[in-house]
Design an enzyme around this catalytic site. Structure first.
Site, PDB file in Angstrom:
ATOM      1  N   SER A  34      31.216  44.651  37.135  1.00  0.00           N
ATOM      2  CA  SER A  34      32.632  44.303  37.008  1.00  0.00           C
ATOM      3  C   SER A  34      32.884  42.799  36.955  1.00  0.00           C
ATOM      4  CB  SER A  34      33.418  44.892  38.182  1.00  0.00           C
ATOM      5  OG  SER A  34      32.857  44.459  39.405  1.00  0.00           O
TER       6      SER A  34
ATOM      7  N   HIS B 107      36.908  41.171  43.661  1.00  0.00           N
ATOM      8  CA  HIS B 107      36.689  40.279  42.519  1.00  0.00           C
ATOM      9  C   HIS B 107      37.482  38.975  42.626  1.00  0.00           C
ATOM     10  CE1 HIS B 107      36.267  44.530  41.227  1.00  0.00           C
ATOM     11  NE2 HIS B 107      35.097  44.068  40.841  1.00  0.00           N
TER      12      HIS B 107
ATOM     13  N   ASP C 263      41.414  41.023  44.134  1.00  0.00           N
ATOM     14  CA  ASP C 263      41.725  42.384  44.610  1.00  0.00           C
ATOM     15  C   ASP C 263      40.882  42.843  45.787  1.00  0.00           C
ATOM     16  OD1 ASP C 263      39.278  42.704  43.443  1.00  0.00           O
ATOM     17  OD2 ASP C 263      39.904  44.183  41.953  1.00  0.00           O
TER      18      ASP C 263
END
Ligand SMILES: *[C@@H]1O[C@H](CO)[C@@H](O)[C@H](O)[C@H]1NC(C)=O
Ligand SMILES: *[C@@H]1O[C@H](CO)[C@@H](O)[C@H](O)[C@H]1NC(C)=O
Ligand SMILES: *[C@@H]1O[C@H](CO)[C@@H](O)[C@H](O)[C@H]1NC(C)=O
Length: 372
Positions: A41, A349, A346
Site C-alpha cells: 500500500s 500510511h 490514516d
C-alpha cells in the site's frame, strides 16, 4: 590572423571542454525512461482498487485522494505517494496499475505491480501460521514478479531487445516486508520475540525477487528498507500501555519497535552487500526509508508537522486517532483540517506531505545509496 583567432578560441574553450568531459565520465547521469514498481500500500497506485479493494473498501472513497487528485484513486493517502514524487522528479508519468492494463495498451514508461496488503513472503507462510485469514491479498512479491514476467513479453521479445530497454529502467522493489510484520503485530498483538524469526525469511524473499528481476534484465534496482514502525499510530494503539521505558521520551514512539525495523534493515543491507558482489553489472541501491522519515518525529516544526506526528489525521478516535474497527472514511471517523500538518494519514500510511519530504531525501538527499 585567422589562425591566431582559432588558437585563442581553442585556448579559451579548452578548460571548459576538459571540465565537462571529466564530470560526465566520472558521473554519467542515468536518464531513466521507465519505472517498474513492486510493493504494498505504500506504493499501490490502484491495483487493489481495480479488484474491488475487498479488505479495505473505503480507500475507494474520499477523503482518500482529497489533497491532490480530488478523488480516490486507490492510493492509501490523501494524495501522492513516494513513487509518484519519484516519477515526477524523473520527468515520467505516474505509474499505471498493472491490473488495469490487462487488456489495454502496454505502457513503455512504466507499470506498477504493487498491491495494498501485499507481503514479501507468500500467502502459504501466513496460512501455515494461522495468520492467513488476516491477509488482505495473496498477491505477494513473487506473484507480482510473475506478473512482470508475463507483461514483459508485450514490450520486448529477444533478450537483446529487453536488455537495451531495461538498462534505462528503474526498478523499485518495495518497500515490501512491512506487512509481513503488520499482520502479526497490529492484528494479533504478537510479541516481538514471536515475529523476530520472520526477519531472515522476509529479507530472503526480497532478495529472491531482486535476483529474479536482475536475471530478467534489471540493472538499476532500488530496494527500500522498513519504516520506523514504532511511530505508527496502529502500532502505538495495539501496544498501548507498554512499559514506559519502551517509549522514546522525545518522540513518543515505541523504541522497541523502531529497533525491530532497524534489525530488519541491517539484515537487508548485509544481504544487498552480498548481492552486489554476485551481480557487479547491476546498480543495487538501498533506500533508507527509516532515515528519510525519523526526523519528522524529532523535529516536526522543521517540516510543518504542527498538527501531529504520531496521531493520525483521519481515524476512529482514541489517543492516536486509530481504531482498527473504525478506519478512516468509515462512519464515526474524524478528519483533520489540514493533512499537510500531519505525518500520518490514516493510522498506517503517511500523508502526501510526508511522502514529498521522503521522496526529496531519497532522490536528491543522502537516503539512497549509492545515489539514484
Ligand atoms: C490465498 O492463498 C491461500 C493459501 O495458498 C488459499 O488457501 C486461498 O484460497 C487463497 N485465496 C485467494 C482469494 O486466492
Ligand atoms: C529463495 O529462493 C531459494 C532458491 O530458489 C529458495 O530455496 C527459498 O525458499 C526462497 N526463499 C523465500 C523466502 O522465498
Ligand atoms: C472502536 O470502534 C468501535 C466500533 O465503532 C467501538 O465500538 C469501540 O468502542 C472503539 N474503541 C475505542 C477504544 O474507542
Amino acid at each position: 590572423m585567422t589562425i591566431m583567432k582559432v588558437e585563442v578560441f581553442a585556448y579559451l574553450l579548452l578548460p571548459f571542454l576538459v571540465a565537462f568531459a571529466s564530470v560526465s565520465s566520472t558521473n554519467p547521469p542515468v536518464k531513466y525512461e521507465s519505472i517498474f514498481n513492486f510493493g504494498n500500500s505504500l506504493s499501490d497506485t490502484g491495483n487493489y482498487l481495480a479488484v474491488g479493494a475487498p479488505g479495505l473498501p473505503f480507500i475507494g472513497h474520499l477523503p482518500y485522494g482529497e489533497t491532490y487528485f480530488g478523488q480516490a484513486t486507490g492510493r492509501c493517502s490523501d494524495g501522492r505517494l513516494i513513487v509518484d514524487f519519484i516519477a515526477e522528479a524523473l520527468g515520467l508519468p505516474f505509474l499505471p496499475p498493472y491490473l488495469k492494463l490487462a487488456e489495454g495498451p502496454y505502457v513503455k514508461t512504466g507499470v506498477n505491480f504493487a498491491v495494498v496488503g501485499a507481503t514479501a513472503l507468500d500467502a502459504e507462510f501466513f496460512y501455515a501460521r494461522n495468520l492467513g485469514s488476516i491477509l488482505l491479498t495473496n498477491d505477494s512479491l513473487s506473484v507480482q514478479v510473475s506478473w512482470f514476467k508475463k507483461w514483459k513479453s508485450s514490450i520486448c521479445t529477444t533478450k537483446h531487445e529487453c536488455d537495451i530497454y531495461f538498462k534505462k529502467s528503474l526498478f523499485l522493489v518495495g518497500e515490501i516486508g512491512g506487512n509481513d510484520y503488520n499482520v502479526p503485530f497490529i492484528f494479533t498483538g504478537a510479541p516481538l520475540e514471536q515475529v523476530r524469526p520472520f526477519v531472515p525469511l522476509v529479507v530472503e524473499a526480497v532478495i529472491n525477487a531482486t535476483v529474479a528481476l536482475i536475471e530478467e534484465g534489471a540493472v538499476n534496482v532500488v530496494v527500500p528498507g522498513n519504516m520506523p514502525i514504532g511511530c505508527i499510530p496502529a502500532y502505538l494503539t495495539t501496544f498501548q500501555g507498554s512499559n514506559p521505558s519502551d517509549y522514546n521520551s522525545k518522540t513518543g514512539c515505541l523504541d522497541t519497535f523502531n529497533a525491530f525495523s532497524e534489525y530488519h534493515n541491517e539484515q537487508l543491507l548485509e544481504a544487498l552487500k552480498k548481492l552486489r558482489k554476485k551481480y557487479p553489472q547491476a546498480r543495487i541501491m538501498y533506500a533508507d526509508y527509516y532515515g528519510a522519515s525519523i526526523d519528522f518525529y524529532y523535529k516536526p516544526k522543521r517540516y510543518g508537522f504542527t498538527g501531529g506526528t504520531i496521531i493520525a489525521c483521519c481515524g476512529g478516535g482514541g489517543p492516536y486517532n486509530f481504531n482498527l474497527s473504525r478506519g478512516c472514511g468509515q462512519p464515526g471517523s474524524t478528519l483533520c483540517k489540514d493533512p499537510s500538518t500531519f505525518v500520518n494519514w490514516d493510522g498506517v500510511h503517511g500523508t502526501e506531505a510526508a511522502h514529498r519530504y521522503m521522496a526529496k531525501g531519497l532522490v536528491y538527499g543522502p537516503f539512497t545509496s549509492p545515489p539514484l
